[in-house]
Design a protein around this motif. Sequence first.
Motif, PDB file in Angstrom:
ATOM      1  N   ILE A 129       1.465  -4.860  -8.091  1.00  0.00           N
ATOM      2  CA  ILE A 129       0.160  -5.368  -7.656  1.00  0.00           C
ATOM      3  C   ILE A 129      -0.604  -5.933  -8.842  1.00  0.00           C
ATOM      4  O   ILE A 129      -1.190  -7.014  -8.767  1.00  0.00           O
ATOM      5  CB  ILE A 129      -0.654  -4.246  -6.970  1.00  0.00           C
ATOM      6  N   ASP A 130      -0.587  -5.197  -9.948  1.00  0.00           N
ATOM      7  CA  ASP A 130      -1.307  -5.652 -11.143  1.00  0.00           C
ATOM      8  C   ASP A 130      -0.724  -6.971 -11.662  1.00  0.00           C
ATOM      9  O   ASP A 130      -1.465  -7.831 -12.157  1.00  0.00           O
ATOM     10  CB  ASP A 130      -1.237  -4.577 -12.231  1.00  0.00           C
ATOM     11  N   ARG A 183      -2.011  -9.671  -9.550  1.00  0.00           N
ATOM     12  CA  ARG A 183      -3.432  -9.851  -9.810  1.00  0.00           C
ATOM     13  C   ARG A 183      -3.679 -10.637 -11.098  1.00  0.00           C
ATOM     14  O   ARG A 183      -4.680 -11.357 -11.226  1.00  0.00           O
ATOM     15  CB  ARG A 183      -4.105  -8.479  -9.901  1.00  0.00           C
ATOM     16  N   ASP A 213      -8.456  -6.317  -1.971  1.00  0.00           N
ATOM     17  CA  ASP A 213      -8.385  -4.860  -1.935  1.00  0.00           C
ATOM     18  C   ASP A 213      -9.128  -4.369  -0.695  1.00  0.00           C
ATOM     19  O   ASP A 213     -10.301  -4.693  -0.486  1.00  0.00           O
ATOM     20  CB  ASP A 213      -9.001  -4.272  -3.197  1.00  0.00           C
ATOM     21  N   ARG A 215       2.283  -0.049  -8.003  1.00  0.00           N
ATOM     22  CA  ARG A 215       1.027  -0.530  -8.590  1.00  0.00           C
ATOM     23  C   ARG A 215       1.240  -1.541  -9.713  1.00  0.00           C
ATOM     24  O   ARG A 215       0.491  -2.530  -9.801  1.00  0.00           O
ATOM     25  CB  ARG A 215       0.164   0.646  -9.059  1.00  0.00           C
ATOM     26  N   GLY A 221       0.832  -1.199   0.000  1.00  0.00           N
ATOM     27  CA  GLY A 221       0.000   0.000   0.000  1.00  0.00           C
ATOM     28  C   GLY A 221       0.861   1.240   0.000  1.00  0.00           C
ATOM     29  O   GLY A 221       2.079   1.171   0.163  1.00  0.00           O
ATOM     30  N   ARG A 222       0.224   2.375  -0.197  1.00  0.00           N
ATOM     31  CA  ARG A 222       0.960   3.636  -0.188  1.00  0.00           C
ATOM     32  C   ARG A 222       1.644   3.858   1.159  1.00  0.00           C
ATOM     33  O   ARG A 222       1.221   3.336   2.190  1.00  0.00           O
ATOM     34  CB  ARG A 222       0.012   4.818  -0.431  1.00  0.00           C
ATOM     35  N   GLU A 258      -5.780   0.177   0.091  1.00  0.00           N
ATOM     36  CA  GLU A 258      -5.976   1.293  -0.829  1.00  0.00           C
ATOM     37  C   GLU A 258      -6.305   2.583  -0.083  1.00  0.00           C
ATOM     38  O   GLU A 258      -7.271   2.651   0.685  1.00  0.00           O
ATOM     39  CB  GLU A 258      -7.116   0.976  -1.799  1.00  0.00           C
ATOM     40  N   PHE A 301       4.398   5.083  -5.774  1.00  0.00           N
ATOM     41  CA  PHE A 301       3.405   4.018  -5.647  1.00  0.00           C
ATOM     42  C   PHE A 301       2.731   3.756  -6.989  1.00  0.00           C
ATOM     43  O   PHE A 301       2.548   2.603  -7.388  1.00  0.00           O
ATOM     44  CB  PHE A 301       2.360   4.366  -4.585  1.00  0.00           C
ATOM     45  N   ASP A 302       2.356   4.817  -7.687  1.00  0.00           N
ATOM     46  CA  ASP A 302       1.660   4.655  -8.967  1.00  0.00           C
ATOM     47  C   ASP A 302       2.598   4.166 -10.063  1.00  0.00           C
ATOM     48  O   ASP A 302       2.206   3.352 -10.906  1.00  0.00           O
ATOM     49  CB  ASP A 302       1.019   5.982  -9.376  1.00  0.00           C
ATOM     50  N   ASN A 339      -3.824  -5.571  -0.269  1.00  0.00           N
ATOM     51  CA  ASN A 339      -3.611  -4.269  -0.899  1.00  0.00           C
ATOM     52  C   ASN A 339      -4.455  -3.227  -0.184  1.00  0.00           C
ATOM     53  O   ASN A 339      -5.672  -3.161  -0.368  1.00  0.00           O
ATOM     54  CB  ASN A 339      -3.986  -4.354  -2.384  1.00  0.00           C
TER      55      ASN A 339
END
Length: 202
Positions: free
Chosen positions: A168-169, A172, A181, A165, A13-14, A129, A160-161, A127
């Motif tokens: 994470i994707d 997933r 999430d 991320r 997470g952030r 959010e 993070f972005d 995750n």
Amino acid sequence: MNENFSRTFIFIGRSGCGKGTQAELLKKYLEENDADKRPIFYLETGEQFRKLLSGDSYASRLAREVGERGELQPEFLAVAMWSEELLAKMTGGEHLIIDGSPRRLREAMVLDSAMSFFRRKSPVIVNIEVSKEWSRARLNGRKRRDDINEEEVEKRLAWFDTDVRPAIDWFRSGPSYGVVDINGEQTIEEVHREILKKIFNV
């Protein structure tokens, strides 16, 4: 809990989203509710990085320079830290909680190879959010040494972005991981309850 195998949970997470707090609460839940009383290996990489940065070795000096430039530390440092811990401490019968890694896609791929090597079944990505605005407010409020510089905080929020991320994707998109999430913009207790509900259906 009625699972008959050791579980793996990876908190992502952030910055400031409460990963450490929630990882500790999950650890406590497992200690109190696992009928088999398996040991729990809690792997937290942020504290290891802080120790490195406070040291006086050549690597410590170089890592501080990276931090002073406002850059992400290279993946190999994180991989080296958690790899050493896993190799030294894994026994095969414990629950595993990872807090703070991976932070990049390539690190996620190396961590995946470690999970396969150690025969970890169905790891769960937790995750948490939160928005940039929520994270920024939390970081400003906790006043930790590495949260004071506003420019550095903004870079960490952007990382993070751009870096986390995609990891994470990637988790997933594959069949080996479950990604849950979690709405991190709740009270600590509400976040913990949501985690338990989505993981254990309690």
